[in-house]
Write a protein that holds these residues in place. Structure first.
Motif, PDB file in Angstrom:
ATOM      1  N   HIS A 259       0.944  -1.230  -0.082  1.00 54.55           N
ATOM      2  CA  HIS A 259      -0.015   0.144   0.005  1.00 54.55           C
ATOM      3  C   HIS A 259       0.932   1.203   0.085  1.00 54.55           C
TER       4      HIS A 259
ATOM      5  N   GLU B 129       1.185  -0.707  -4.993  1.00 55.13           N
ATOM      6  CA  GLU B 129      -0.011  -0.050  -5.009  1.00 55.13           C
ATOM      7  C   GLU B 129       0.305   1.547  -5.400  1.00 55.13           C
TER       8      GLU B 129
ATOM      9  N   ASP C 228      -1.396   5.394  -6.176  1.00 60.90           N
ATOM     10  CA  ASP C 228      -2.648   6.132  -6.298  1.00 60.90           C
ATOM     11  C   ASP C 228      -2.036   7.342  -7.271  1.00 60.90           C
TER      12      ASP C 228
ATOM     13  N   GLU D  48      -4.587   3.000  -8.820  1.00 61.26           N
ATOM     14  CA  GLU D  48      -5.898   3.615  -8.404  1.00 61.26           C
ATOM     15  C   GLU D  48      -6.297   5.020  -9.045  1.00 61.26           C
TER      16      GLU D  48
ATOM     17  N   LYS E 112      -7.458   8.222  -8.629  1.00 61.36           N
ATOM     18  CA  LYS E 112      -8.034   9.033  -7.336  1.00 61.36           C
ATOM     19  C   LYS E 112      -8.690  10.484  -8.009  1.00 61.36           C
TER      20      LYS E 112
ATOM     21  N   GLN F 247      -8.135   0.074  -9.914  1.00 59.43           N
ATOM     22  CA  GLN F 247      -9.105   0.173  -8.721  1.00 59.43           C
ATOM     23  C   GLN F 247      -9.574   1.469  -8.560  1.00 59.43           C
TER      24      GLN F 247
HETATM   25 CA    CA Z   1      -5.237   3.392  -2.731  1.00 58.69          CA
END
Ligand code: CA
Ligand code: G3P
Length: 270
Positions: A18, A46, A48, A128, A130, A165
């Protein structure tokens, strides 16, 4: 259809780093990603995404630079060159003196392109979108970057090198419309999982391969329900051994964690 990288006969507990190994190094920097990927051998990095004023995708969690750099203001008001002038590591040393390292001083905010160039096409990325409503064109830019690195080739996707995601269903639909072969994961805010009807789960399954719930919402029963709807389950953000063990006992398919080494060790026991 079961995603090809999910082996139904074998329980897989993917280690999703993460924001990198962000329990030990400044999140979304090469220090944090290097530690998770090279030292801890986590399964996924991961990332963002935010977007700069000049349309560059960068790895950052917040819409503002305030928390994780020495600057202030919105990412969207910075050009990439301006963002690159910021120090993305010193805040960590100040906030966590017991984890501080001199090499964290002056770390730069990486672009998505730089991240993929550094770790290559054999790494796995869990990306991700965002605040996609703030950044028109974010999904197109993301897919262009992935495609440029060859990560959207069918054989590459089959091996599970990319998962996208989002908390935003609209963003996931956009990605799906651009390339229906990309596996997607819907993130769920706290409290949402148990409000979903069977019909909503079926509809979701037509779009995504999995769900990312807040780990505090998960039980053995709702994990089983998600699985029986054909959805993999990747809770966020699981940072204690006790929670990792509890969630594994429910049969989760992996967790987002700031401590990938800890989750990896637990999974390798016995
Ligand atoms: Ca995230
Ligand atoms: O993407 C999973 C988890 O990271 C979602 O929460 O706020 O850490 O991006 P956040």
């Amino acid at each position: 259809v079961t995603p090809p990288y999910v082996d139904a006969k074998k329980q897989i507990h993917s280690v999703i780093a993460h924001r990198g190994a962000s329990g030990y190094a400044p999140e979304h920097t090469f220090a944090s990603y290097d530690m998770s990927h090279f030292n801890m051998n986590a399964d996924y990095i991961e990332v963002d995404l935010q977007m700069t004023k000049d349309g560059q995708l960068v790895a950052m969690h917040d819409e503002t630079v305030d928390r994780t750099t020495n600057g202030t203001g919105l990412v969207k008001d910075y050009t990439l060159a301006e963002l690159k002038a910021l120090d993305a590591g010193s805040w960590f040393n100040e906030k966590y003196p017991e984890q501080a390292r001199s090499e964290y001083v002056g770390l730069k905010v990486p672009t998505l392109d730089e991240v993929i160039s550094r770790y290559g096409t054999q790494a796995k990325y869990y990306i991700e979108t965002k605040s996609p409503e703030v950044y028109p064109g974010m999904e197109e830019m993301l897919l262009n970057t992935l495609s440029h690195h060859g990560l959207l080739k069918k054989n590459q996707l089959k091996k599970g090198h990319v998962l996208i995601q989002s908390f935003s269903t609209a963003s996931l639909i956009k990605v799906h419309q651009l390339d229906a072969a990309i596996p997607l994961v819907k993130l769920m805010d706290k409290g949402v999982i148990d409000t979903l009807t069977d019909q909503q789960l079926k509809t979701l399954r037509n779009l995504v391969v999995g769900i990312g719930p807040n780990y505090k919402d998960l039980t053995a029963a709702n994990t089983k329900r998600l699985h029986s709807n054909g959805l993999i389950v990747h809770p966020y953000t699981v940072n204690t051994e006790a929670d990792m063990r509890r969630l594994n006992s429910y049969g989760v398919d992996g967790v987002f964690t700031n401590y990938p080494d800890v989750y990896k060790r637990i999974n390798e026991e016995k």
